[in-house]
Design a protein around this motif. Structure first.
Motif, PDB file in Angstrom:
ATOM      1  N   LEU A 118      25.889  26.943  -6.552  1.00 36.16           N
ATOM      2  CA  LEU A 118      24.508  27.194  -6.908  1.00 36.16           C
ATOM      3  C   LEU A 118      24.028  28.523  -6.327  1.00 36.16           C
ATOM      4  N   ARG A 119      24.332  28.792  -5.067  1.00 32.92           N
ATOM      5  CA  ARG A 119      23.875  30.035  -4.451  1.00 32.92           C
ATOM      6  C   ARG A 119      24.542  31.260  -5.065  1.00 32.92           C
ATOM      7  N   VAL A 120      25.814  31.183  -5.353  1.00 34.16           N
ATOM      8  CA  VAL A 120      26.483  32.311  -6.015  1.00 34.16           C
ATOM      9  C   VAL A 120      25.874  32.510  -7.398  1.00 34.16           C
ATOM     10  N   ASP A 121      25.583  31.419  -8.075  1.00 30.62           N
ATOM     11  CA  ASP A 121      24.989  31.502  -9.406  1.00 30.62           C
ATOM     12  C   ASP A 121      23.603  32.139  -9.364  1.00 30.62           C
ATOM     13  N   LEU A 122      22.834  31.935  -8.304  1.00 32.98           N
ATOM     14  CA  LEU A 122      21.537  32.605  -8.173  1.00 32.98           C
ATOM     15  C   LEU A 122      21.711  34.125  -8.228  1.00 32.98           C
ATOM     16  N   PHE A 123      22.708  34.621  -7.518  1.00 32.67           N
ATOM     17  CA  PHE A 123      22.974  36.059  -7.515  1.00 32.67           C
ATOM     18  C   PHE A 123      23.467  36.530  -8.879  1.00 32.67           C
ATOM     19  N   TRP A 124      24.318  35.722  -9.508  1.00 30.00           N
ATOM     20  CA  TRP A 124      24.827  36.095 -10.834  1.00 30.00           C
ATOM     21  C   TRP A 124      23.685  36.172 -11.840  1.00 30.00           C
ATOM     22  N   HIS A 125      22.779  35.203 -11.815  1.00 31.34           N
ATOM     23  CA  HIS A 125      21.627  35.214 -12.726  1.00 31.34           C
ATOM     24  C   HIS A 125      20.807  36.480 -12.522  1.00 31.34           C
ATOM     25  N   ALA A 126      20.538  36.817 -11.264  1.00 29.69           N
ATOM     26  CA  ALA A 126      19.751  38.026 -10.979  1.00 29.69           C
ATOM     27  C   ALA A 126      20.483  39.268 -11.473  1.00 29.69           C
ATOM     28  N   PHE A 127      21.792  39.316 -11.288  1.00 30.21           N
ATOM     29  CA  PHE A 127      22.589  40.472 -11.700  1.00 30.21           C
ATOM     30  C   PHE A 127      22.582  40.626 -13.219  1.00 30.21           C
ATOM     31  N   VAL A 128      22.745  39.526 -13.939  1.00 28.09           N
ATOM     32  CA  VAL A 128      22.764  39.571 -15.404  1.00 28.09           C
ATOM     33  C   VAL A 128      21.461  40.160 -15.948  1.00 28.09           C
ATOM     34  N   LEU A 129      20.360  39.934 -15.256  1.00 23.53           N
ATOM     35  CA  LEU A 129      19.076  40.481 -15.701  1.00 23.53           C
ATOM     36  C   LEU A 129      19.011  42.007 -15.590  1.00 23.53           C
ATOM     37  N   HIS A 130      19.889  42.578 -14.818  1.00 22.70           N
ATOM     38  CA  HIS A 130      20.017  44.043 -14.716  1.00 22.70           C
ATOM     39  C   HIS A 130      21.099  44.454 -15.719  1.00 22.70           C
ATOM     40  N   THR A 131      20.766  44.422 -16.991  1.00 22.96           N
ATOM     41  CA  THR A 131      21.765  44.484 -18.061  1.00 22.96           C
ATOM     42  C   THR A 131      22.676  45.707 -17.991  1.00 22.96           C
ATOM     43  N   LYS A 132      22.137  46.881 -17.769  1.00 23.94           N
ATOM     44  CA  LYS A 132      22.970  48.088 -17.748  1.00 23.94           C
ATOM     45  C   LYS A 132      23.908  48.098 -16.533  1.00 23.94           C
ATOM     46  N   PRO A 133      23.388  47.918 -15.300  1.00 23.37           N
ATOM     47  CA  PRO A 133      24.312  47.882 -14.159  1.00 23.37           C
ATOM     48  C   PRO A 133      25.324  46.731 -14.256  1.00 23.37           C
ATOM     49  N   TYR A 134      24.881  45.581 -14.788  1.00 20.94           N
ATOM     50  CA  TYR A 134      25.809  44.458 -14.930  1.00 20.94           C
ATOM     51  C   TYR A 134      26.918  44.801 -15.927  1.00 20.94           C
ATOM     52  N   ALA A 135      26.553  45.354 -17.070  1.00 22.10           N
ATOM     53  CA  ALA A 135      27.557  45.746 -18.070  1.00 22.10           C
ATOM     54  C   ALA A 135      28.499  46.806 -17.500  1.00 22.10           C
ATOM     55  N   ASP A 136      27.969  47.768 -16.757  1.00 20.06           N
ATOM     56  CA  ASP A 136      28.807  48.800 -16.134  1.00 20.06           C
ATOM     57  C   ASP A 136      29.767  48.185 -15.114  1.00 20.06           C
ATOM     58  N   PHE A 137      29.266  47.244 -14.320  1.00 25.58           N
ATOM     59  CA  PHE A 137      30.100  46.540 -13.337  1.00 25.58           C
ATOM     60  C   PHE A 137      31.244  45.819 -14.049  1.00 25.58           C
ATOM     61  N   CYS A 138      30.913  45.083 -15.097  1.00 21.54           N
ATOM     62  CA  CYS A 138      31.923  44.338 -15.851  1.00 21.54           C
ATOM     63  C   CYS A 138      32.981  45.274 -16.429  1.00 21.54           C
ATOM     64  N   GLU A 139      32.536  46.371 -16.985  1.00 18.83           N
ATOM     65  CA  GLU A 139      33.480  47.339 -17.576  1.00 18.83           C
ATOM     66  C   GLU A 139      34.403  47.919 -16.515  1.00 18.83           C
ATOM     67  N   ALA A 140      33.842  48.288 -15.369  1.00 19.08           N
ATOM     68  CA  ALA A 140      34.654  48.861 -14.286  1.00 19.08           C
ATOM     69  C   ALA A 140      35.615  47.834 -13.709  1.00 19.08           C
ATOM     70  N   LEU A 141      35.166  46.602 -13.629  1.00 14.56           N
ATOM     71  CA  LEU A 141      35.965  45.546 -13.019  1.00 14.56           C
ATOM     72  C   LEU A 141      37.005  44.979 -13.967  1.00 14.56           C
ATOM     73  N   ALA A 142      36.594  44.743 -15.220  1.00 16.76           N
ATOM     74  CA  ALA A 142      37.444  43.976 -16.130  1.00 16.76           C
ATOM     75  C   ALA A 142      37.747  44.668 -17.449  1.00 16.76           C
ATOM     76  N   GLY A 143      37.040  45.760 -17.733  1.00 19.95           N
ATOM     77  CA  GLY A 143      37.230  46.411 -19.021  1.00 19.95           C
ATOM     78  C   GLY A 143      36.586  45.644 -20.167  1.00 19.95           C
ATOM     79  N   ARG A 144      35.715  44.689 -19.822  1.00 18.64           N
ATOM     80  CA  ARG A 144      35.020  43.870 -20.813  1.00 18.64           C
ATOM     81  C   ARG A 144      33.818  43.223 -20.141  1.00 18.64           C
ATOM     82  N   PHE A 145      32.932  42.685 -20.963  1.00 16.87           N
ATOM     83  CA  PHE A 145      31.760  41.983 -20.467  1.00 16.87           C
ATOM     84  C   PHE A 145      32.163  40.595 -19.984  1.00 16.87           C
ATOM     85  N   ILE A 146      31.678  40.191 -18.832  1.00 14.57           N
ATOM     86  CA  ILE A 146      31.925  38.847 -18.303  1.00 14.57           C
ATOM     87  C   ILE A 146      30.704  38.000 -18.647  1.00 14.57           C
ATOM     88  N   HIS A 147      30.875  37.097 -19.585  1.00 18.69           N
ATOM     89  CA  HIS A 147      29.757  36.283 -20.058  1.00 18.69           C
ATOM     90  C   HIS A 147      29.434  35.165 -19.080  1.00 18.69           C
TER      91      HIS A 147
END
Length: 156
Positions: free
Chosen positions: A64-93
């Motif tokens: 639950l606590r990790v998910d709180l951070f993930w929810h907040a991060f997803v709301l930052h769409t551009k930085p989240y998408a950039d993070f996903c691309e740098a980390l995985a080369g794709r969006f992490i849904h």
């Protein structure tokens, strides 16, 4: 915490400014007593979770606590998408599972598997963020430790 080059790189994908904003959001929205140190550890636990989720074909389930951070991060769409691309080369849904019934026993098993995958990948798990690690027999309300969300596993 021992930080390897790999984990340091993953943690560094989230800027200090974004970290501060995520911590502030979570403090204001759901965890007012969270300290800055808890917030920093929470960002790291989320980053480790996402690093594992991005590189497995298995379902990864946050606490639950990790998910709180993930929810907040997803709301930052551009930085989240950039993070996903740098980390995985794709969006992490982020995939909510409202039909799971939030079974505490199944939730603890899913989180233990995920925490095991995180450790196997070379990251530390923080017991404050992965309560199932210390809850062989969970007393009290165990449903607080399972968010019912998961990633979208990669088919490899």
């Amino acid at each position: 915490m021992t930080i390897t080059d790999t984990t340091k790189t993953v943690y560094d994908l989230i800027t200090p400014e974004l970290r501060a904003d995520l911590i502030t959001m979570i403090r204001e929205d759901s965890w007012p007593e969270m300290t800055d140190a808890q917030g920093e550890r929470g960002v790291d636990q989320m980053a480790a979770f996402l690093a594992v989720a991005a590189n497995t074909t298995q379902k990864a389930t946050p606490s639950l606590r990790v998910d709180l951070f993930w929810h907040a991060f997803v709301l930052h769409t551009k930085p989240y998408a950039d993070f996903c691309e740098a980390l995985a080369g794709r969006f992490i849904h982020h995939v909510p599972d409202r039909n799971s019934g939030h079974n505490p026993t199944e939730g603890r098993k899913a989180m233990r598997r995920t925490a095991d995958m995180i450790r196997a990948a070379g990251f530390d798990t923080d017991p404050e963020y992965w309560p199932a690690d210390n809850a062989a027999d969970c007393s009290g309300d165990c449903s607080q430790s399972y968010a019912g969300c998961s990633d979208s596993p990669v088919a490899k």
